[in-house]
Design a protein around this motif. Structure first.
Motif: not given
Length: 260
Positions: A232-258
């Protein structure tokens, strides 16, 4: 950027290695096949250097020369790519599992490979639900998925048009965007809002929301997907900040790996 890499520090074998990788990346960025003049323009390398490096890459099976005299990525890269995808998927999966624990729906990570999107990692939903098209190793067109649109939004409009011209915009459902101008307008909205949505555009009854991983060495996005009754749209509102946090965490992993 390719020109800068080609003229970077290093001599002898190290410089040749860097230049060879520059050529491989230029071929990949061109959709997997390119002519010499385009390679010279994109790489910033002189033609004699390109000829010499391509000869070696062709002999080793990493590049193939087509009957048209254009150059394409070679079959020997397949094994390397498959192994790299498995490794990336293995270290990314814990982050996706955490998303599933927080949101309850299937979490995915996908990359732009040539002109297509390939799913490289997934953590399944805690719910028993219908089988969806998203699975590790699946390749799809980018115009009709949330991850694909999130990735296209990172590219210049001219590059997006080139990709669409090569692969087309096949209609998967009645909701699929099939007009390049309409898609480009949506990509602009995605850039502004920071996330992309698929409302049954790839598969009827399935919704998805995705966020790009910033500064990844290969264009990468993470998403959650599930049946529209739960997404639902309500789930999307809750999920988007969590997705953005996960994207930042993965970016840090990529940075460490390279940098390791």
């Amino acid at each position: 950027m390719a020109e800068t890499s080609a003229k970077g520090s290093g001599t002898g074998g190290v410089q040749s290695l860097k230049r060879a990788f520059t050529l491989l990346e230029c071929i990949a960025d061109a959709g997997g096949e390119v002519g010499l003049s385009q390679l010279a323009q994109d790489s910033g390398l002189p033609l004699p250097t390109i000829h010499r490096l391509l000869r070696t890459l062709v002999n080793q099976g990493y590049v193939r020369q087509q009957p048209s005299r254009r150059y394409a990525l070679g079959p020997r890269l397949i094994r390397l790519g498959e192994n790299a995808s498995r490794q990336v998927g293995s270290w990314a999966r814990p982050y996706l599992v955490k998303l599933v624990e927080e949101i309850g729906e299937t979490a995915n990570m996908a990359m732009l490979d040539g002109d297509e999107v390939v799913y490289v990692a997934q953590a399944p939903s805690q719910h028993y639900s219908m089988r969806m098209f998203t699975e590790v190793g699946r390749r799809v067109s980018p115009h009709c998925t949330a991850v694909g649109k999130a990735l296209l939004a990172l590219l210049p409009p001219a590059t997006v048009r080139d990709i669409l011209a090569r692969i087309g915009m096949p209609r998967q459902t009645e909701h699929t965007i099939t007009d390049p101008d309409v898609l480009l307008a949506e990509l602009e909205r995605i850039r502004e809002q920071g996330y992309a949505v698929d409302n049954g555009e790839q598969e009827i009854g399935v919704r998805c929301v995705a966020v790009a991983v910033p500064d990844a060495p290969t264009l990468t996005a993470v998403s959650i997907s599930g049946p529209e009754g739960r997404m639902t749209d309500q789930l999307f509102e809750r999920a988007i900040p969590l997705l953005k946090r996960t994207a930042q965490d993965l970016a840090a992993e990529f940075s460490y790996a390279t940098s390791s």
